[in-house]
Design a protein around this motif. Structure first.
Motif, PDB file in Angstrom:
ATOM      1  N   LYS A  35     108.297-111.989  17.193  1.00 16.78           N
ATOM      2  CA  LYS A  35     107.327-111.111  17.843  1.00 16.78           C
ATOM      3  C   LYS A  35     107.013-109.932  16.924  1.00 16.78           C
ATOM      4  O   LYS A  35     107.889-109.408  16.249  1.00 16.78           O
ATOM      5  CB  LYS A  35     107.883-110.576  19.163  1.00 16.78           C
ATOM      6  N   TRP A  36     105.768-109.541  16.942  1.00 21.22           N
ATOM      7  CA  TRP A  36     105.354-108.308  16.275  1.00 21.22           C
ATOM      8  C   TRP A  36     105.096-107.251  17.346  1.00 21.22           C
ATOM      9  O   TRP A  36     104.445-107.518  18.358  1.00 21.22           O
ATOM     10  CB  TRP A  36     104.082-108.518  15.462  1.00 21.22           C
ATOM     11  N   GLY A  56     103.869-123.747  17.195  1.00 20.81           N
ATOM     12  CA  GLY A  56     102.904-124.410  18.067  1.00 20.81           C
ATOM     13  C   GLY A  56     102.373-123.556  19.204  1.00 20.81           C
ATOM     14  O   GLY A  56     101.394-123.914  19.855  1.00 20.81           O
ATOM     15  N   PHE A  57     103.019-122.433  19.451  1.00 19.09           N
ATOM     16  CA  PHE A  57     102.583-121.515  20.505  1.00 19.09           C
ATOM     17  C   PHE A  57     102.426-120.126  19.926  1.00 19.09           C
ATOM     18  O   PHE A  57     103.307-119.634  19.209  1.00 19.09           O
ATOM     19  CB  PHE A  57     103.609-121.487  21.627  1.00 19.09           C
ATOM     20  N   THR A  58     101.297-119.512  20.223  1.00 19.46           N
ATOM     21  CA  THR A  58     101.068-118.141  19.810  1.00 19.46           C
ATOM     22  C   THR A  58     100.438-117.366  20.968  1.00 19.46           C
ATOM     23  O   THR A  58      99.786-117.952  21.836  1.00 19.46           O
ATOM     24  CB  THR A  58     100.127-118.032  18.599  1.00 19.46           C
ATOM     25  N   LYS A  59     100.663-116.078  20.971  1.00 18.26           N
ATOM     26  CA  LYS A  59      99.977-115.239  21.939  1.00 18.26           C
ATOM     27  C   LYS A  59      99.705-113.868  21.325  1.00 18.26           C
ATOM     28  O   LYS A  59     100.377-113.463  20.380  1.00 18.26           O
ATOM     29  CB  LYS A  59     100.754-115.095  23.235  1.00 18.26           C
ATOM     30  N   ALA A  99     113.499-113.575  18.473  1.00 19.61           N
ATOM     31  CA  ALA A  99     113.860-113.818  19.867  1.00 19.61           C
ATOM     32  C   ALA A  99     114.058-115.310  20.091  1.00 19.61           C
ATOM     33  O   ALA A  99     113.512-116.131  19.354  1.00 19.61           O
ATOM     34  CB  ALA A  99     112.766-113.289  20.792  1.00 19.61           C
ATOM     35  N   PRO A 100     114.809-115.694  21.125  1.00 21.91           N
ATOM     36  CA  PRO A 100     114.981-117.115  21.423  1.00 21.91           C
ATOM     37  C   PRO A 100     113.658-117.795  21.794  1.00 21.91           C
ATOM     38  O   PRO A 100     113.487-118.983  21.562  1.00 21.91           O
ATOM     39  CB  PRO A 100     115.944-117.115  22.613  1.00 21.91           C
ATOM     40  N   SER A 101     112.754-117.013  22.395  1.00 20.97           N
ATOM     41  CA  SER A 101     111.488-117.564  22.867  1.00 20.97           C
ATOM     42  C   SER A 101     110.475-116.447  23.018  1.00 20.97           C
ATOM     43  O   SER A 101     110.854-115.279  23.208  1.00 20.97           O
ATOM     44  CB  SER A 101     111.722-118.230  24.235  1.00 20.97           C
ATOM     45  N   CYS A 102     109.199-116.803  22.937  1.00 17.84           N
ATOM     46  CA  CYS A 102     108.144-115.810  23.183  1.00 17.84           C
ATOM     47  C   CYS A 102     108.151-115.344  24.642  1.00 17.84           C
ATOM     48  O   CYS A 102     107.563-114.326  24.964  1.00 17.84           O
ATOM     49  CB  CYS A 102     106.778-116.402  22.854  1.00 17.84           C
ATOM     50  N   LEU A 103     108.792-116.101  25.505  1.00 13.93           N
ATOM     51  CA  LEU A 103     108.792-115.770  26.927  1.00 13.93           C
ATOM     52  C   LEU A 103     110.006-114.943  27.345  1.00 13.93           C
ATOM     53  O   LEU A 103     110.142-114.592  28.501  1.00 13.93           O
ATOM     54  CB  LEU A 103     108.746-117.067  27.750  1.00 13.93           C
ATOM     55  N   ARG A 104     110.886-114.645  26.376  1.00 14.38           N
ATOM     56  CA  ARG A 104     112.088-113.878  26.703  1.00 14.38           C
ATOM     57  C   ARG A 104     112.117-112.580  25.930  1.00 14.38           C
ATOM     58  O   ARG A 104     111.759-112.529  24.758  1.00 14.38           O
ATOM     59  CB  ARG A 104     113.323-114.726  26.386  1.00 14.38           C
ATOM     60  N   ASN A 105     112.554-111.535  26.583  1.00 13.62           N
ATOM     61  CA  ASN A 105     112.626-110.209  25.958  1.00 13.62           C
ATOM     62  C   ASN A 105     114.051-109.906  25.505  1.00 13.62           C
ATOM     63  O   ASN A 105     114.629-108.886  25.887  1.00 13.62           O
ATOM     64  CB  ASN A 105     112.125-109.145  26.933  1.00 13.62           C
TER      65      ASN A 105
END
Length: 120
Positions: A35-36, A56-59, A99-105
């Motif tokens: 994450k940036w 494969g996933f970006t936001k 991070a482990p995932s883009c969906l986790r903080n």
């Protein structure tokens, strides 16, 4: 030492471009989403973009959609943030975090930050 190292910041005129890099030192980025974030003086830290471990996933934050592009090269253990059409409001210190995932903080590693200044 296990850390992330950002580079590529600097002074650029409005409308210009910069490419930030986030490189891993002492470990591999392969299994991490990156994450940036950015933080301007007197403002809260803002999430800018995220890319999954596979790419494969970006936001993107609404404020940068269509202007910034995140990408990664796992062979080089590096993530990039291409910033185009820069505006004065993009001025901030930019940080990357693993991070482990883009969906986790939850962040295992942080970089020290790189200054981006957009000014004429």
């Amino acid at each position: 030492q296990l850390q992330l190292v950002e580079s590529g910041g600097g002074l650029v005129q409005p409308g210009g471009s910069l490419r930030l890099s986030c490189a891993a030192s002492g470990f591999t980025l392969d299994y991490y989403a990156i994450k940036w974030f950015r933080q301007a003086p007197g403002k809260e830290r803002e999430g800018v973009s995220c890319i999954s471990s596979s790419g494969g996933f970006t936001k993107y934050a609404d404020s940068v959609k269509g202007r910034f592009t995140i990408s990664r090269d796992n062979a080089k253990s590096t993530v990039y943030l291409q910033m185009n059409s820069l505006k004065s409001e993009d001025t901030a210190v930019y940080y990357c975090a693993a991070a482990p995932s883009c969906l986790r903080n939850e962040y295992d590693y942080w970089g020290q930050g790189t200054q981006v200044t957009v000014s004429s």
